[in-house]
Design an enzyme around this catalytic site. Structure first.
Site, PDB file in Angstrom:
ATOM      1  N   ASP A 160      -3.799  70.754 115.618  1.00 31.17           N
ATOM      2  CA  ASP A 160      -4.899  71.023 116.546  1.00 31.17           C
ATOM      3  C   ASP A 160      -6.048  70.056 116.261  1.00 31.17           C
ATOM      4  O   ASP A 160      -6.211  69.601 115.129  1.00 31.17           O
ATOM      5  CB  ASP A 160      -5.462  72.437 116.342  1.00 31.17           C
ATOM      6  CG  ASP A 160      -4.403  73.512 116.506  1.00 31.17           C
ATOM      7  OD1 ASP A 160      -3.474  73.287 117.297  1.00 31.17           O
ATOM      8  OD2 ASP A 160      -4.532  74.542 115.839  1.00 31.17           O
TER       9      ASP A 160
HETATM   10  N1  URA Z   1      -1.036  76.037 112.976  1.00 33.14           N
HETATM   11  C1  URA Z   1      -2.203  76.031 113.613  1.00 33.14           C
HETATM   12  O1  URA Z   1      -2.731  77.074 113.953  1.00 33.14           O
HETATM   13  N2  URA Z   1      -2.778  74.843 113.900  1.00 33.14           N
HETATM   14  C2  URA Z   1      -2.241  73.671 113.552  1.00 33.14           C
HETATM   15  O2  URA Z   1      -2.813  72.615 113.817  1.00 33.14           O
HETATM   16  C3  URA Z   1      -1.021  73.697 112.883  1.00 33.14           C
HETATM   17  C4  URA Z   1      -0.441  74.885 112.601  1.00 33.14           C
END
Ligand code: URA
Length: 251
Positions: A122
């Site tokens: 993310d």
């Molecule tokens: N899980 C998440 O919530 N975000 C990420 O970027 C990777 C795994």
């Protein structure tokens, strides 16, 4: 590898256009004109030696060697190659460096390799992400069937995290898209968890923590398969060595 495919992979032309070049007698192998697009020129990836292929008397560079970078992605940087909203991308962070090194070696900017992120983090997650010029390798490392373990450090709200919450995270949490698989979970501090999952659903760790009553405050990926983030500084990248790559691929 067939000659036409070899030319296509080297970026000379599409497969069809390469076949035409060959049929027109414009392609030589080892100095000899070849008119058969199906001629086997060997597999440079196996033998390590690129065949001497020329088009209109100009040498064709062999397929580029595989390269894999590890990057410590900063928060705010997106994991795609291009962002419609104009945010900085992981490819730009690594390509900027490639560009500078390419210059130092006398390569021109437009010869910079095309890089693909291996999976996604993310925008608001930091930490370890890989980039490679090998699309098949990226697929191999992200396809769910390979179950590559990914380890995250999550600072969470609502501390201290209870034993019951830990147990639920380990055994599986019911999310809108189904039950999560077994996870390895350690409590590093009252408000800090280390979580290893083998799936990669959208915002999975955030949703898991939220589901057990501890929304994530900040999230960092510290491990991907056999690789650890280690001391790589935020925003920095480094090329993986052959040994690291072999271990990552489980060889
Ligand atoms: N899980 C998440 O919530 N975000 C990420 O970027 C990777 C795994």
């Amino acid at each position: 590898v067939r000659l036409a495919k070899y030319l296509a992979h080297a970026g000379v032309a599409s497969r069809r256009a390469a076949e035409r070049l060959i049929e027109e007698g414009r392609v030589t192998v080892g100095g000899v004109v070849v008119r058969d697009p199906a001629l086997d020129v060997g597999d440079p990836a196996e033998s390590g030696a690129a065949p001497q292929v020329e088009v209109d008397g100009r040498a064709v560079a062999g397929p580029e060697p595989r390269i894999v970078y590890a990057l410590n992605k900063p928060v705010g940087v997106v994991s795609t190659a291009r962002d419609p909203q104009g945010r900085p991308t992981v490819v730009e962070l690594v390509a900027g460096r490639e560009h500078r090194e390419g210059r130092a070696q006398g390569r021109r900017g437009r010869e910079t390799r095309r890089l693909y992120p291996v999976g996604r983090l993310d925008a608001d997650t930091s930490g370890l992400i890989l980039l490679t010029n090998d699309g098949a390798l990226a697929h191999r490392l992200t396809h769910p069937s390979f179950e590559v373990p990914k380890t995250y450090r999550a600072r969470v709200a609502g501390a201290p995290v209870s034993d019951r919450a830990l147990r639920r995270l380990r055994e599986g949490v019911r999310l809108a898209d189904g039950l999560t698989g077994p996870a390895r979970v350690r409590r590093l501090a009252a408000d800090m968890l280390e979580i290893t999952i083998r799936e990669g659903r959208n915002r999975q760790v955030r949703r898991m923590c939220e589901a057990v009553g501890h929304p994530v405050v900040s999230l960092e990926r510290v491990g991907f398969g056999s690789l650890a983030l280690g001391r790589l500084a935020v925003g920095r990248s480094r090329a993986l060595g052959e040994g690291e790559l072999e271990r990552l691929l489980g060889r």
